[in-house]
Enzyme design. Structure first.
Site, PDB file in Angstrom:
ATOM      1  N   ASN A 289       0.821  -1.221   0.000  1.00  0.00           N
ATOM      2  CA  ASN A 289       0.000   0.000   0.000  1.00  0.00           C
ATOM      3  C   ASN A 289       0.852   1.267   0.000  1.00  0.00           C
ATOM      4  O   ASN A 289       0.321   2.377  -0.036  1.00  0.00           O
ATOM      5  CB  ASN A 289      -1.003   0.007   1.165  1.00  0.00           C
ATOM      6  CG  ASN A 289      -0.308   0.000   2.515  1.00  0.00           C
ATOM      7  OD1 ASN A 289       0.899   0.209   2.605  1.00  0.00           O
ATOM      8  ND2 ASN A 289      -1.073  -0.232   3.566  1.00  0.00           N
TER       9      ASN A 289
ATOM     10  N   GLY B 252       6.343   1.658   2.446  1.00  0.00           N
ATOM     11  CA  GLY B 252       7.245   1.181   1.393  1.00  0.00           C
ATOM     12  C   GLY B 252       7.512   2.244   0.339  1.00  0.00           C
ATOM     13  O   GLY B 252       6.921   3.320   0.336  1.00  0.00           O
TER      14      GLY B 252
ATOM     15  N   ASP C  70      -4.265  -2.437  -0.157  1.00  0.00           N
ATOM     16  CA  ASP C  70      -4.180  -3.195   1.106  1.00  0.00           C
ATOM     17  C   ASP C  70      -4.394  -4.685   0.880  1.00  0.00           C
ATOM     18  O   ASP C  70      -5.294  -5.075   0.134  1.00  0.00           O
ATOM     19  CB  ASP C  70      -5.264  -2.699   2.065  1.00  0.00           C
ATOM     20  CG  ASP C  70      -4.991  -1.281   2.542  1.00  0.00           C
ATOM     21  OD1 ASP C  70      -3.798  -0.927   2.660  1.00  0.00           O
ATOM     22  OD2 ASP C  70      -5.958  -0.538   2.780  1.00  0.00           O
ATOM     23  N   ILE C  71      -3.643  -5.481   1.625  1.00  0.00           N
ATOM     24  CA  ILE C  71      -3.795  -6.939   1.518  1.00  0.00           C
ATOM     25  C   ILE C  71      -5.150  -7.403   2.060  1.00  0.00           C
ATOM     26  O   ILE C  71      -5.588  -8.500   1.760  1.00  0.00           O
ATOM     27  CB  ILE C  71      -2.671  -7.673   2.269  1.00  0.00           C
ATOM     28  CG1 ILE C  71      -2.591  -7.180   3.725  1.00  0.00           C
ATOM     29  CG2 ILE C  71      -1.347  -7.501   1.549  1.00  0.00           C
ATOM     30  CD1 ILE C  71      -1.799  -8.069   4.628  1.00  0.00           C
TER      31      ILE C  71
ATOM     32  N   THR D 229       8.650 -12.640  14.236  1.00  0.00           N
ATOM     33  CA  THR D 229       9.658 -11.812  14.907  1.00  0.00           C
ATOM     34  C   THR D 229      10.130 -12.386  16.234  1.00  0.00           C
ATOM     35  O   THR D 229       9.381 -13.104  16.916  1.00  0.00           O
ATOM     36  CB  THR D 229       9.075 -10.408  15.175  1.00  0.00           C
ATOM     37  OG1 THR D 229       9.968  -9.673  16.016  1.00  0.00           O
ATOM     38  CG2 THR D 229       7.741 -10.467  15.884  1.00  0.00           C
TER      39      THR D 229
ATOM     40  N   TYR E  53       3.237  -5.182  19.368  1.00  0.00           N
ATOM     41  CA  TYR E  53       3.761  -5.658  18.080  1.00  0.00           C
ATOM     42  C   TYR E  53       3.966  -7.175  18.106  1.00  0.00           C
ATOM     43  O   TYR E  53       3.476  -7.905  17.237  1.00  0.00           O
ATOM     44  CB  TYR E  53       5.077  -4.920  17.768  1.00  0.00           C
ATOM     45  CG  TYR E  53       5.852  -5.539  16.645  1.00  0.00           C
ATOM     46  CD1 TYR E  53       5.305  -5.621  15.368  1.00  0.00           C
ATOM     47  CD2 TYR E  53       7.138  -6.057  16.855  1.00  0.00           C
ATOM     48  CE1 TYR E  53       6.020  -6.207  14.327  1.00  0.00           C
ATOM     49  CE2 TYR E  53       7.854  -6.625  15.827  1.00  0.00           C
ATOM     50  CZ  TYR E  53       7.298  -6.709  14.561  1.00  0.00           C
ATOM     51  OH  TYR E  53       8.002  -7.295  13.543  1.00  0.00           O
TER      52      TYR E  53
ATOM     53  N   ASN F 209      17.780  -9.279  14.735  1.00  0.00           N
ATOM     54  CA  ASN F 209      18.047  -7.919  14.242  1.00  0.00           C
ATOM     55  C   ASN F 209      18.527  -7.957  12.797  1.00  0.00           C
ATOM     56  O   ASN F 209      19.630  -8.418  12.524  1.00  0.00           O
ATOM     57  CB  ASN F 209      19.036  -7.225  15.158  1.00  0.00           C
ATOM     58  CG  ASN F 209      18.392  -6.913  16.492  1.00  0.00           C
ATOM     59  OD1 ASN F 209      18.020  -7.823  17.236  1.00  0.00           O
ATOM     60  ND2 ASN F 209      18.210  -5.652  16.794  1.00  0.00           N
TER      61      ASN F 209
ATOM     62  N   LEU G 209      19.443   0.650  15.355  1.00  0.00           N
ATOM     63  CA  LEU G 209      20.799   1.025  15.748  1.00  0.00           C
ATOM     64  C   LEU G 209      21.742   1.237  14.553  1.00  0.00           C
ATOM     65  O   LEU G 209      22.365   2.302  14.443  1.00  0.00           O
ATOM     66  CB  LEU G 209      21.374  -0.053  16.686  1.00  0.00           C
ATOM     67  CG  LEU G 209      22.790   0.213  17.181  1.00  0.00           C
ATOM     68  CD1 LEU G 209      22.844   1.439  18.080  1.00  0.00           C
ATOM     69  CD2 LEU G 209      23.345  -1.007  17.921  1.00  0.00           C
TER      70      LEU G 209
ATOM     71  N   ASP H 175      13.593  -2.872  26.475  1.00  0.00           N
ATOM     72  CA  ASP H 175      14.742  -3.527  25.830  1.00  0.00           C
ATOM     73  C   ASP H 175      15.258  -4.684  26.693  1.00  0.00           C
ATOM     74  O   ASP H 175      15.823  -4.448  27.765  1.00  0.00           O
ATOM     75  CB  ASP H 175      15.897  -2.533  25.660  1.00  0.00           C
ATOM     76  CG  ASP H 175      15.860  -1.803  24.340  1.00  0.00           C
ATOM     77  OD1 ASP H 175      15.170  -2.272  23.412  1.00  0.00           O
ATOM     78  OD2 ASP H 175      16.531  -0.765  24.232  1.00  0.00           O
TER      79      ASP H 175
HETATM   80  N1  UDP Z   1      19.819   1.523  20.322  1.00  0.00           N
HETATM   81  C1  UDP Z   1      20.575   2.562  20.854  1.00  0.00           C
HETATM   82  N2  UDP Z   1      20.465   3.796  20.269  1.00  0.00           N
HETATM   83  C2  UDP Z   1      19.639   4.058  19.213  1.00  0.00           C
HETATM   84  C3  UDP Z   1      18.882   2.971  18.672  1.00  0.00           C
HETATM   85  C4  UDP Z   1      19.005   1.728  19.273  1.00  0.00           C
HETATM   86  O1  UDP Z   1      21.320   2.383  21.816  1.00  0.00           O
HETATM   87  O2  UDP Z   1      19.581   5.206  18.758  1.00  0.00           O
HETATM   88  C5  UDP Z   1      19.933   0.203  20.961  1.00  0.00           C
HETATM   89  C6  UDP Z   1      18.620  -0.355  21.510  1.00  0.00           C
HETATM   90  O3  UDP Z   1      18.349   0.158  22.791  1.00  0.00           O
HETATM   91  C7  UDP Z   1      18.917  -1.855  21.497  1.00  0.00           C
HETATM   92  C8  UDP Z   1      19.830  -2.030  20.275  1.00  0.00           C
HETATM   93  O4  UDP Z   1      20.346  -0.724  19.971  1.00  0.00           O
HETATM   94  O5  UDP Z   1      19.643  -2.204  22.657  1.00  0.00           O
HETATM   95  C9  UDP Z   1      19.096  -2.532  19.048  1.00  0.00           C
HETATM   96  O6  UDP Z   1      17.945  -1.721  18.860  1.00  0.00           O
HETATM   97  P1  UDP Z   1      17.131  -1.693  17.510  1.00  0.00           P
HETATM   98  O7  UDP Z   1      16.044  -0.674  17.665  1.00  0.00           O
HETATM   99  O8  UDP Z   1      18.060  -1.535  16.350  1.00  0.00           O
HETATM  100  O9  UDP Z   1      16.515  -3.155  17.394  1.00  0.00           O
HETATM  101  P2  UDP Z   1      15.619  -4.015  18.438  1.00  0.00           P
HETATM  102  O10 UDP Z   1      16.602  -4.911  19.149  1.00  0.00           O
HETATM  103  O11 UDP Z   1      14.883  -3.077  19.322  1.00  0.00           O
HETATM  104  O12 UDP Z   1      14.732  -4.798  17.528  1.00  0.00           O
END
Ligand code: UDP
Length: 327
Positions: A32, A36, A50-51, A116, A140, A169, A189, A284
């Protein structure tokens, strides 16, 4: 063989589209374009919509002989999902339910589903395996687990085969540098670290330095998006050949701390990348590492890219497309 890729204009979906085409598959995309980018499908047949739109899906399944579906389209931001459960359940669960029902109507029996690590929540065991209990701690992850379960019951009632792939990741970009990650806003990250390297952000804020890990920062299991795309193709081939359903975790069996990622990015880019350690980000878990033993054993999946290549391919994309698909 023809594969319908939902969310094929998104980050992971577009890499699956490229990998399928490289392997000689016919590919059709439905997206959609809310998140993307049309340019990411590189001329592949694209239906915009939309799917969950039954009429659109009837059209797609009537106009194309589809042998299997790779289902990527979803909202996928943990923080946003906590503020917008209605949107997440509606977009992820309701839309997917209608997609699955359209498959039933058109006798399309095979689906590889993008699930996930978030379905595992805060796991009791590391590495996380396929038998680790799934207890999501955010909306999520709940929506993805709901879809995994729905697929199971659609299998029982309607004979739909499904393979659920739980990713950890995902990072990196196609080695050509022509497709890559372009999220708005960016929250992950590696792209954020590379935006700092490219001078688009002042510095990296590392979320938390007091976790019970080797250097106090969180540890994550990174997998290259092209390796992930290959896993989807292997899963589709395995499912069709064996007429079966299954689920697999896709990681590397090892992890890197946030500071290790920062240092690897400094090395790959040759840039200083200023950073400071700040407050933890809520939700986290300290360590997420997946065993991919089952995917290797059953699907014959082998990862090609290590962390340096993941960062180097992402850097190639970001440094040549500082505005993402706007360039
Ligand atoms: N992280 C960070 N600073 C940022 C974005 C992410 O320190 O600006 C950390 C985040 O807290 C986690 C790791 O990087 O410990 C991976 O986060 P990301 O959002 O990439 O993936 P997630 O593990 O949440 O799916």
């Amino acid at each position: 063989m023809n594969i319908l890729v939902t969310g094929g204009a998104g980050y992971i979906g577009s890499h699956a589209v490229a990998a399928l085409k490289e392997k000689g598959y016919g590919v059709v995309v439905v997206d959609n374009l809310v998140k993307g980018h049309a340019d990411a499908v590189k001329g592949t047949k694209l239906y915009v919509g939309d799917i969950g739109n039954g009429e659109l899906m009837d059209k797609i399944f009537s106009e194309n002989k589809i042998d299997g579906v790779m289902h990527f389209s979803a909202f996928s931001l943990v923080g946003e999902s906590m503020e917008k459960p209605y949107e997440y359940y509606n977009n992820n669960v309701c839309q997917s339910m209608n997609l699955f029902y359209s498959m039933v109507k058109h006798d399309v029996k095979n689906i590889v589903f993008s699930s996930t690590a978030a379905t595992f929540g805060e796991p009791d065991e590391i590495p996380i395996s396929e038998t680790t209990p799934q207890n999501p701690i955010n909306t999520y992850g709940e929506t993805k687990l709901a879809m995994e379960k729905m697929l199971k019951w659609f299998g029982v009632a309607y004979g739909i085969n499904s393979i659920c792939l739980r990713y950890f990741n995902v990072a990196g970009a196609h080695p050509s540098g022509d497709i890559g990650e372009d999220h708005r806003p960016e929250t992950h990250l590696i792209p954020i670290v590379l935006q700092v390297a490219a001078g688009k952000r002042e510095k990296l804020s590392v979320f938390g330095g007091d976790y019970p890990t080797k250097d106090g920062t969180c540890v994550r299991d990174y997998i290259h998006v092209s390796d992930l795309a290959q896993a989807h193709i292997l899963a589709m081939e395995y499912m069709i050949k064996n007429n079966c359903s299954d689920s697999f975790n896709l990681g590397s069996g090892g992890g890197y701390s946030n500071l290790e990622i920062l240092n690897a990015a400094r090395e790959v880019t040759g840039k200083p990348i200023p950073a400071s350690i700040n407050e933890r980000r809520p939700g986290d878990p300290p360590v997420l590492i997946a065993s991919s033993e089952k995917a290797e054993r059953v699907l014959g999946w082998k990862r090609e890219y290590g962390i340096k290549e993941i960062i180097a391919t992402a850097w190639k994309w970001h440094s040549t497309h500082p505005q993402g698909y706007r360039d």
